[in-house]
Design an enzyme around this catalytic site. Structure first.
Site, short mmCIF file in Angstrom:
data_model
loop_
_atom_site.label_atom_id
_atom_site.label_comp_id
_atom_site.label_asym_id
_atom_site.label_seq_id
_atom_site.Cartn_x
_atom_site.Cartn_y
_atom_site.Cartn_z
N ARG A 1 0.90 -1.24 -0.20
CA ARG A 1 -0.12 0.00 -0.07
C ARG A 1 0.90 1.45 -0.07
O ARG A 1 1.89 1.35 0.88
CB ARG A 1 -0.81 -0.12 1.22
CG ARG A 1 -1.70 1.41 1.48
CD ARG A 1 -2.38 1.10 2.73
NE ARG A 1 -2.00 2.33 3.58
CZ ARG A 1 -2.83 2.66 4.78
NH1 ARG A 1 -3.83 2.20 4.95
NH2 ARG A 1 -2.21 3.73 5.34
N TYR B 1 -2.35 12.50 6.28
CA TYR B 1 -2.66 11.23 7.21
C TYR B 1 -2.22 10.08 6.60
O TYR B 1 -2.17 9.90 5.50
CB TYR B 1 -4.25 11.16 7.53
CG TYR B 1 -4.44 10.06 8.40
CD1 TYR B 1 -3.98 10.01 9.69
CD2 TYR B 1 -4.93 8.68 7.90
CE1 TYR B 1 -4.30 8.71 10.43
CE2 TYR B 1 -4.80 7.56 8.46
CZ TYR B 1 -4.84 7.77 10.11
OH TYR B 1 -4.94 6.43 10.84
N ASP C 1 -5.16 3.66 0.11
CA ASP C 1 -6.27 3.94 0.94
C ASP C 1 -6.60 5.59 0.74
O ASP C 1 -6.06 6.32 0.83
CB ASP C 1 -5.69 3.52 2.33
CG ASP C 1 -6.89 3.59 3.34
OD1 ASP C 1 -8.11 3.87 3.04
OD2 ASP C 1 -6.55 2.92 4.44
N HIS D 1 -9.22 6.87 2.90
CA HIS D 1 -9.91 7.01 4.12
C HIS D 1 -11.25 7.75 3.95
O HIS D 1 -11.19 8.67 4.75
CB HIS D 1 -8.85 7.78 4.77
CG HIS D 1 -7.73 7.08 5.05
ND1 HIS D 1 -6.29 7.21 4.80
CD2 HIS D 1 -7.57 5.97 6.11
CE1 HIS D 1 -5.36 6.25 5.10
NE2 HIS D 1 -6.09 5.52 6.28
N GLU E 1 -8.95 1.76 -1.52
CA GLU E 1 -9.88 1.42 -0.28
C GLU E 1 -10.42 2.83 0.17
O GLU E 1 -9.94 3.69 0.20
CB GLU E 1 -8.71 1.22 0.77
CG GLU E 1 -9.12 0.71 1.94
CD GLU E 1 -8.20 0.68 2.90
OE1 GLU E 1 -7.03 -0.02 2.52
OE2 GLU E 1 -8.07 0.60 4.14
N GLU F 1 -13.74 -1.39 6.82
CA GLU F 1 -13.24 -1.55 8.04
C GLU F 1 -13.69 -1.03 9.13
O GLU F 1 -13.65 -1.16 10.41
CB GLU F 1 -11.71 -1.04 7.89
CG GLU F 1 -11.57 0.66 7.68
CD GLU F 1 -9.99 1.12 7.50
OE1 GLU F 1 -9.22 0.66 6.93
OE2 GLU F 1 -9.79 1.97 8.35
N ARG G 1 -13.60 -5.54 3.64
CA ARG G 1 -12.42 -5.52 4.45
C ARG G 1 -13.04 -5.51 6.08
O ARG G 1 -12.16 -5.18 6.92
CB ARG G 1 -11.88 -4.12 4.24
CG ARG G 1 -10.82 -4.19 3.04
CD ARG G 1 -10.10 -2.92 2.86
NE ARG G 1 -9.65 -2.25 4.11
CZ ARG G 1 -8.70 -2.40 4.79
NH1 ARG G 1 -7.83 -3.69 4.44
NH2 ARG G 1 -8.09 -1.57 5.81
N GLU H 1 -4.15 -7.27 5.38
CA GLU H 1 -3.54 -6.07 5.71
C GLU H 1 -2.50 -6.41 6.81
O GLU H 1 -3.02 -7.31 7.80
CB GLU H 1 -4.40 -4.95 6.08
CG GLU H 1 -3.34 -3.90 6.55
CD GLU H 1 -4.48 -2.31 6.77
OE1 GLU H 1 -5.76 -2.72 6.96
OE2 GLU H 1 -3.72 -1.64 7.10
N TRP I 1 -14.04 11.10 7.56
CA TRP I 1 -12.88 10.34 8.18
C TRP I 1 -12.55 9.10 7.00
O TRP I 1 -13.35 8.29 7.00
CB TRP I 1 -13.03 9.94 9.40
CG TRP I 1 -11.60 9.84 10.35
CD1 TRP I 1 -11.85 10.61 11.32
CD2 TRP I 1 -10.50 9.17 10.16
NE1 TRP I 1 -10.36 10.27 11.78
CE2 TRP I 1 -9.60 9.50 10.99
CE3 TRP I 1 -9.89 8.50 9.10
CZ2 TRP I 1 -8.19 8.92 11.21
CZ3 TRP I 1 -8.76 7.86 9.10
CH2 TRP I 1 -7.92 8.04 10.19
C1 GCO Z 1 -5.97 0.79 7.57
C2 GCO Z 1 -6.75 2.07 8.03
C3 GCO Z 1 -5.89 2.63 9.12
C4 GCO Z 1 -6.54 3.40 10.01
C5 GCO Z 1 -6.31 3.01 11.53
C6 GCO Z 1 -7.17 3.79 12.39
O1 GCO Z 1 -6.46 0.76 6.29
O2 GCO Z 1 -5.36 0.17 8.00
O3 GCO Z 1 -7.41 2.83 7.31
O4 GCO Z 1 -5.00 3.27 8.04
O5 GCO Z 1 -6.36 4.76 10.09
O6 GCO Z 1 -6.93 1.81 11.22
O7 GCO Z 1 -6.58 3.56 13.78
MG MG Z 2 -8.19 1.89 5.69
#
Ligand code: GCO
Ligand code: MG
Length: 404
Positions: free
Chosen positions: A147, A159, A212, A214, A238, A264, A285, A341, A404
Site C-alpha cells: 500500500r 494522514y 487507501d 480513508h 480502499e 474496516e 475489509r 493487511e 474520516w
Molecule cells: C487501514 C486503516 C488505518 C486506520 C487505522 C485507524 O487501512 O489500515 O485505514 O489506516 O487509519 O486503522 O486507527
Molecule cells: Mg483503511
C-alpha cells in the site's frame, strides 16, 4: 468446559489494546481482542459490566449459542461497541476449543485452503522520493503487495504516513487529544495519479499496488480517481467514500474498472449486504474483531463468496496481535480469500503478546500452536497502563469537519 472466569486486560504498549481472557474449570484460557480504536474503554466497560457476568457457568464449547445469546439477548443489536465485545468472546471461545482439541483454529475451520496468506505492507513517505525508497525496502523484504501513501503537496499534513525518522511502523494515534488535519480534495486528485505513475515507472507491474482514500471523496470524485488510476492497474482503492452510503458505490462502479475495497468500519453483515449481493465492491475489509468474531465474519465471507467478492481484512496496528492471528486462521481457510493487511505493531507490543505467526516470502502463516497461537504476558501488560491516544480529525480549509 464450564467457564469460571472472564477478565478484561487494558494495556498500552505503544497503542491501547483491550483483551478478554476467558478461563475454564480445567484452567484452559482463551484470548479475544476487544480493541475499538479511540473508544477502547467503552468496550472494556461493556464487557466487564454487561458481558463477563453472563459468561460464568456456561459451556465454553457452545460458541454458536453464546454468540446468539449475546447478540439477540441484548435487545440492542449491532454497532461497533456491541460487535467488538461479542467478537472478543467469540475469538476467546475458539481459542479455548482449539487448545482443548490440541489443534490450531484453522484446522477446526476445515483446514487450510492455501499454503500461506498473501499480505500487504505499508509504504509511505513525506515526499515521493521517500515513498519510493520505502517501497524498495518492502520489495527487498519480499512483500508481493504494498500500500502506498505520500504527503500531498500543498497540504500541511497528510494522514497515514510514517512520522519522519520513526522507522517502519507508523502510528496514527499520536496525541492525547485529537489533532487537526486539513484536507483539500483537488490537491489530492491531482497528486494521486502522479504518485502511482512514479511507483510503476520505477518498479514496474510485478507486484500488487494498493492505496487507501480513508473515506474522503464524493462518489463522482471517487469515480474520477478510479479512472485516473486505471493505467497503473491498482489491486484496489480502499474506502473511496464514506462507507455507510452503500448506494454511492454504484456510481463508482459505473465509471471505473479500478477495483474497490471497503469495510474496516463495518460491524455486521447488514452493513455490507447490498454492497455484496449487488456486486458493488470487489473486496470486503471487515475485521474479525470489529465484526462479531470468527463466527460472524465467516457468514460475511460466505455471502461474499456467493457474489464474487473477495476478502481483504483490516489489519492495522490498532487491532491487537490476537485479532491478527484470528484473521490469519480464517484467511487461510476461505475459498474467496483476497489479501490481508499487515501493518505490524509498535515494539513494546511484542513484550506483551507472544505470537506464533510467521512471515515468509510475502505470505503469513498462522502457525500450528493449538488455538489462535497468541498468549499475553500480564506482568508486561501491567507495565503499560492505558493512555488516552487519538487519531487526528479531518477538516476542510474553511474549518468545517470533513469525512474520516
Ligand atoms: C487501514 C486503516 C488505518 C486506520 C487505522 C485507524 O487501512 O489500515 O485505514 O489506516 O487509519 O486503522 O486507527
Ligand atoms: Mg483503511
Amino acid at each position: 468446559m464450564r467457564i469460571t472466569a472472564a477478565e478484561v486486560i487494558v494495556t498500552c504498549p505503544g497503542r491501547n489494546y483491550v483483551t478478554l481472557k476467558i478461563t475454564t474449570a480445567d484452567g484452559v484460557t482463551g484470548l479475544g481482542d476487544a480493541t475499538l480504536n479511540g473508544r477502547e474503554l467503552a468496550v472494556a466497560s461493556y464487557l466487564r459490566d454487561h458481558v463477563c457476568p453472563l459468561l460464568i457457568g456456561r459451556d465454553s464449547a457452545h460458541i454458536n449459542d453464546i454468540w446468539q445469546y449475546l447478540y439477540r439477548g441484548a435487545y440492542w443489536r449491532r454497532g461497533p461497541v456491541t460487535m467488538t465485545a461479542i467478537a472478543a468472546v467469540d475469538c476467546a471461545l475458539w481459542d479455548i476449543l482449539g487448545k482443548e482439541a490440541g489443534l490450531p483454529v484453522h484446522r477446526l475451520l476445515g483446514g487450510a485452503a492455501r499454503d500461506g496468506v498473501l499480505i500487504y505492507g505499508h509504504a509511505s513517505g513525506q515526499s515521493v522520493d521517500e515513498l519510493l525508497d520505502d517501497v524498495a525496502a518492502y520489495r527487498e523484504q519480499g512483500y508481493r503487495a504494498i500500500r502506498v501513501q505520500a504527503a500531498i503537496p500543498g497540504l500541511e499534513s497528510t494522514y497515514g504516513l510514517h512520522h519522519p525518522g520513526t522507522g517502519a511502523t507508523y502510528e496514527p494515534a499520536d496525541a492525547a487529544m485529537p489533532s487537526d488535519n486539513v484536507w483539500h480534495t483537488p490537491a489530492y486528485l491531482e497528486f494521486a495519479p502522479e504518485l502511482m505513475r512514479a511507483v510503476r515507472e520505477r518498479f514496474g507491474y510485478d507486484f500488487h499496488l494498493l492505496h487507501d482514500v480513508h473515506h474522503r471523496l464524493s462518489p463522482l470524485e471517487a469515480a474520477q480517481l478510479g479512472k485516473s488510476l486505471e493505467p497503473y492497474r491498482m489491486f484496489w482503492i480502499e474506502d473511496p467514500t464514506p462507507a455507510e452510503d452503500q448506494e454511492a458505490f454504484r456510481t463508482i462502479r459505473q465509471h471505473t474498472t479500478t477495483p474497490v475495497a471497503v469495510g474496516e468500519v463495518f460491524n455486521s453483515i447488514w452493513d455490507c449486504q447490498h454492497l455484496i449481493t449487488e456486486r458493488l465492491i470487489d473486496y470486503i475489509r471487515t475485521s474479525v474483531s470489529h465484526t462479531g468474531g470468527i463466527t460472524h465474519l465467516r457468514k460475511v465471507f460466505d455471502l461474499a463468496a456467493l457474489h464474487g467478492v473477495r476478502t481483504g481484512s483490516h489489519g492495522a496496528g490498532d487491532l491487537s496481535p490476537i485479532s491478527f492471528a484470528a484473521a490469519l486462521h480464517l484467511d487461510i481457510t476461505v475459498p474467496n480469500f483476497g489479501i490481508q493487511e499487515y501493518m505490524g505493531h509498535l515494539e513494546p507490543a511484542s513484550e506483551v503478546f507472544k505470537t506464533n505467526y510467521a512471515f515468509r516470502d510475502g505470505y503469513m502463516h498462522p502457525g500450528d500452536a493449538p488455538g489462535l497461537g497468541v498468549e499475553i504476558d500480564e506482568e508486561a501488560a501491567a507495565r503499560y497502563p492505558y493512555e488516552p491516544k487519538y487519531l487526528p480529525v479531518n477538516r476542510l480549509r474553511d474549518g468545517s469537519m470533513h469525512d474520516w
